[in-house]
Design a protein around this motif. Structure first.
Motif: not given
Length: 220
Positions: A130-154
């Protein structure tokens, strides 16, 4: 060509579970991580898993959980799949797979192409990545942060195992995400909530419709 798989993660109420099952999704995720607003107790999880049994695959999401706690979830909730969303090693994933005789899905955080190298190690032992975006700085949640990444990488990613796309998906972008990444499976949590940890049934319905409007570009 393979039908698109849809996973709704972070379900915590019976009403949401029933509505999600009525939409015919493929996987439902239960979060076992106290820091998460989507965390469920074992008692809640047992009820929700029983509702889903035979209708959708039950996924137990854990983060760096000890073996005793994993064993308790396995015994009481009996998930179909364990999703490891922390810093679990490939060896730990392999051990859990053998110990519990369950499928294992490993989350890998992505921000650039170099992060995909980590996926190769996990693809040897995990049944799905499962490919997820890296959490934003300061977040203590590894997922569910509502952050995307560059989908073209996949795009055109050559892995021995199928993958699921996650991270910041919602009804407005999931079609584009599928097209750009070539994903044949998608996962959503915060993108179908009206506030943190509170699912919105209309948003779930819209997400499922938008995802199903796109034909996967490649089979698994």
């Amino acid at each position: 060509m393979t039908d698109l798989l849809i996973k709704i993660c972070g379900i915590s109420t019976e009403e949401t579970m029933q509505a999600t099952l009525d939409l015919g999704v493929d996987m439902v995720g239960l979060v076992f991580f106290p820091k998460s607003p989507r965390h469920v107790s074992l008692t809640q999880a047992c009820k929700l898993a029983d509702m889903a049994r035979g209708k959708a695959k039950v996924v137990a999401l854990t983060v760096n959980m000890d073996l005793d706690s994993l064993s308790r979830i396995n015994e009481l909730v009996a998930p179909d799949i364990f999703q490891f969303h922390g810093n679990e090693t490939p060896e730990a994933c392999a051990a859990a797979k053998v110990m519990y005789n369950k499928q294992v899905m490993k989350a890998v955080a992505i921000s650039d192409r170099s992060d995909l190298e980590e996926a190769l190690y996990y693809s040897i032992v995990a049944d799905r990545l499962l490919f997820d975006a890296k959490p934003p700085k300061g977040s203590d949640l590894p997922g569910g942060n509502g952050v995307t990444f560059d989908w073209d990488l996949l795009k055109d990613l050559d892995l021995a195992k199928p993958f699921m796309l996650s991270g910041g998906l919602d009804a407005s972008n999931v079609a584009q995400a599928i097209t750009r990444s070539g994903a044949t499976a998608v996962d959503v949590s915060s993108g179908v909530e009206r506030e943190k940890g509170v699912k919105d049934i209309e948003k779930i319905r819209a997400f499922v419709a938008a995802a199903r409007s796109v034909s996967p570009v490649a089979g698994e």
